[in-house]
Design a protein around this motif. Sequence first.
Motif, PDB file in Angstrom:
ATOM      1  N   LEU A 116       0.858  -1.183   0.000  1.00  0.00           N
ATOM      2  CA  LEU A 116       0.000   0.000   0.000  1.00  0.00           C
ATOM      3  C   LEU A 116       0.893   1.232   0.000  1.00  0.00           C
ATOM      4  CD1 LEU A 116      -3.243   0.683   1.961  1.00  0.00           C
ATOM      5  CD2 LEU A 116      -1.489   2.457   1.767  1.00  0.00           C
ATOM      6  N   ILE A 117       0.660   2.123  -0.941  1.00  0.00           N
ATOM      7  CA  ILE A 117       1.439   3.359  -1.077  1.00  0.00           C
ATOM      8  C   ILE A 117       0.508   4.539  -0.876  1.00  0.00           C
ATOM      9  CG2 ILE A 117       2.892   4.753  -2.603  1.00  0.00           C
ATOM     10  CD1 ILE A 117       3.417   2.062  -4.151  1.00  0.00           C
ATOM     11  N   ASP A 118       0.766   5.329   0.146  1.00  0.00           N
ATOM     12  CA  ASP A 118      -0.004   6.550   0.359  1.00  0.00           C
ATOM     13  C   ASP A 118       0.762   7.714  -0.255  1.00  0.00           C
ATOM     14  OD1 ASP A 118      -1.417   8.757   1.152  1.00  0.00           O
ATOM     15  OD2 ASP A 118      -1.303   8.362   3.303  1.00  0.00           O
ATOM     16  N   GLY A 142       3.054  -7.923   4.116  1.00  0.00           N
ATOM     17  CA  GLY A 142       3.086  -6.828   3.153  1.00  0.00           C
ATOM     18  C   GLY A 142       3.860  -5.614   3.635  1.00  0.00           C
ATOM     19  N   VAL A 143       3.776  -4.560   2.820  1.00  0.00           N
ATOM     20  CA  VAL A 143       4.508  -3.316   3.069  1.00  0.00           C
ATOM     21  C   VAL A 143       3.547  -2.131   3.018  1.00  0.00           C
ATOM     22  CG1 VAL A 143       6.309  -1.757   2.215  1.00  0.00           C
ATOM     23  CG2 VAL A 143       6.645  -4.224   2.089  1.00  0.00           C
ATOM     24  N   TYR A 144       3.631  -1.283   4.034  1.00  0.00           N
ATOM     25  CA  TYR A 144       2.866  -0.034   4.064  1.00  0.00           C
ATOM     26  C   TYR A 144       3.853   1.111   3.915  1.00  0.00           C
ATOM     27  CZ  TYR A 144      -0.633   3.437   5.487  1.00  0.00           C
ATOM     28  OH  TYR A 144      -1.497   4.503   5.510  1.00  0.00           O
ATOM     29  N   LEU A 145       3.660   1.933   2.887  1.00  0.00           N
ATOM     30  CA  LEU A 145       4.575   3.044   2.611  1.00  0.00           C
ATOM     31  C   LEU A 145       3.798   4.346   2.555  1.00  0.00           C
ATOM     32  CD1 LEU A 145       7.431   3.134  -0.013  1.00  0.00           C
ATOM     33  CD2 LEU A 145       5.796   5.008   0.108  1.00  0.00           C
ATOM     34  N   CYS A 146       4.203   5.302   3.368  1.00  0.00           N
ATOM     35  CA  CYS A 146       3.631   6.655   3.316  1.00  0.00           C
ATOM     36  C   CYS A 146       4.733   7.587   2.854  1.00  0.00           C
ATOM     37  CB  CYS A 146       3.113   7.082   4.685  1.00  0.00           C
ATOM     38  SG  CYS A 146       2.269   8.690   4.665  1.00  0.00           S
ATOM     39  N   GLU A 147       4.508   8.260   1.742  1.00  0.00           N
ATOM     40  CA  GLU A 147       5.548   9.133   1.210  1.00  0.00           C
ATOM     41  C   GLU A 147       5.154  10.605   1.288  1.00  0.00           C
ATOM     42  OE1 GLU A 147       5.382   9.190  -3.546  1.00  0.00           O
ATOM     43  OE2 GLU A 147       5.627   7.159  -2.733  1.00  0.00           O
ATOM     44  N   HIS A 201      11.071   1.689   8.809  1.00  0.00           N
ATOM     45  CA  HIS A 201      12.184   2.349   8.124  1.00  0.00           C
ATOM     46  C   HIS A 201      11.836   3.817   7.881  1.00  0.00           C
ATOM     47  CE1 HIS A 201      13.966  -1.639   7.090  1.00  0.00           C
ATOM     48  NE2 HIS A 201      12.690  -1.986   7.165  1.00  0.00           N
ATOM     49  N   TYR A 202      12.716   4.693   8.330  1.00  0.00           N
ATOM     50  CA  TYR A 202      12.543   6.127   8.106  1.00  0.00           C
ATOM     51  C   TYR A 202      13.577   6.610   7.098  1.00  0.00           C
ATOM     52  CZ  TYR A 202       9.287   6.736  11.999  1.00  0.00           C
ATOM     53  OH  TYR A 202       8.198   6.677  12.825  1.00  0.00           O
ATOM     54  N   TYR A 203      13.092   7.291   6.084  1.00  0.00           N
ATOM     55  CA  TYR A 203      13.946   7.934   5.096  1.00  0.00           C
ATOM     56  C   TYR A 203      13.517   9.397   4.977  1.00  0.00           C
ATOM     57  CZ  TYR A 203      14.791   3.081   3.574  1.00  0.00           C
ATOM     58  OH  TYR A 203      15.094   1.744   3.530  1.00  0.00           O
ATOM     59  N   ASP A 204      14.293  10.173   4.277  1.00  0.00           N
ATOM     60  CA  ASP A 204      13.867  11.530   3.961  1.00  0.00           C
ATOM     61  C   ASP A 204      12.529  11.458   3.235  1.00  0.00           C
ATOM     62  OD1 ASP A 204      13.421  14.013   2.737  1.00  0.00           O
ATOM     63  OD2 ASP A 204      15.508  14.292   2.147  1.00  0.00           O
ATOM     64  N   SER A 205      11.485  11.934   3.894  1.00  0.00           N
ATOM     65  CA  SER A 205      10.140  12.053   3.314  1.00  0.00           C
ATOM     66  C   SER A 205       9.364  10.745   3.187  1.00  0.00           C
ATOM     67  CB  SER A 205      10.185  12.732   1.932  1.00  0.00           C
ATOM     68  OG  SER A 205      10.805  13.999   2.022  1.00  0.00           O
ATOM     69  N   ILE A 206       9.910   9.644   3.655  1.00  0.00           N
ATOM     70  CA  ILE A 206       9.212   8.360   3.537  1.00  0.00           C
ATOM     71  C   ILE A 206       9.269   7.589   4.855  1.00  0.00           C
ATOM     72  CG2 ILE A 206       9.364   6.039   2.526  1.00  0.00           C
ATOM     73  CD1 ILE A 206       9.976   7.236  -0.125  1.00  0.00           C
ATOM     74  N   VAL A 207       8.127   6.993   5.220  1.00  0.00           N
ATOM     75  CA  VAL A 207       8.076   6.038   6.325  1.00  0.00           C
ATOM     76  C   VAL A 207       7.551   4.716   5.762  1.00  0.00           C
ATOM     77  CG1 VAL A 207       7.054   5.450   8.553  1.00  0.00           C
ATOM     78  CG2 VAL A 207       7.662   7.828   8.058  1.00  0.00           C
TER      79      VAL A 207
END
Length: 260
Positions: A116-118, A142-147, A201-207
């Motif tokens: 899921l990509i938000d 699965g993977v949940y990604l909020c960008e 996982h925390y990245y610049d602008s992405i969790v």
Amino acid sequence: MTTESLIKSTSDLEKYFNNNSKRLIHKWKHYFDIYDRHFNKYRDKELVILEIGVFHGGSLQMWKDYFGDKVKIYGIDINPRCKSLEEDGIEILIGSQSDRDFLRSIKKSVPRPDILIDDGGHTMKQQITTYEELFDFVKDDGVYLCEDVHTSYQVALGGGFKRKGTFVEYSKNFIDWLNAYHSEQRGLKVSSFTKSVNSIHYYDSIVIVEKAVRQKPIDLKSGEASFDNDGFDENTYQVFKRKVRTIINLVLRFFRLPSF
């Protein structure tokens, strides 16, 4: 880095983006390596993707190219014109990610997603509402990604450094929930998040939250001890000192003050 090594290190997603002549895609450059790091294992497999935020439809086409013929992609957008961007393997649903009833209806109309990509409206309410309604809907592995979570620092979208109610501040709870098996306090109990999340996982602008069915951690030892009693015998004074320190830290913890 030589030109040849740079070409080899470029992900297939970035190559697609750089040579894109189809529908418009808008991404930060550093996103492509992040996507590839977490999504590569799903390529050429039976797969369901749910992306919130269709924009001009370009990213949906990019996912289709990247994951292969076995992927089924669902897009969500509030703009009714996005419905015209459907194609083979891509279905688009129209509604607002701020609308909890709409998000709940999604769970009845599409299969559980592997990813899921938000990438929707990026306001604090939208990101938090989407997480609360759809995180459990993502498959157990699965993977949940909020960008674009940098909006948590932009006032126009409800953000601000350490401001209550931002998605970044909200997501900091994930760290506590992940470690709840080790909590000694009633305020932090094992939850469905604790039992279903493998890593954050925390990245610049992405969790990114990677899911996995998880049991209580098991503490193991292996090999022979080098010293008796781990090499240290406490005397009476040291035992007393440790007990006093524990009591002081209990009081400090109650008031959420730094440790002694």
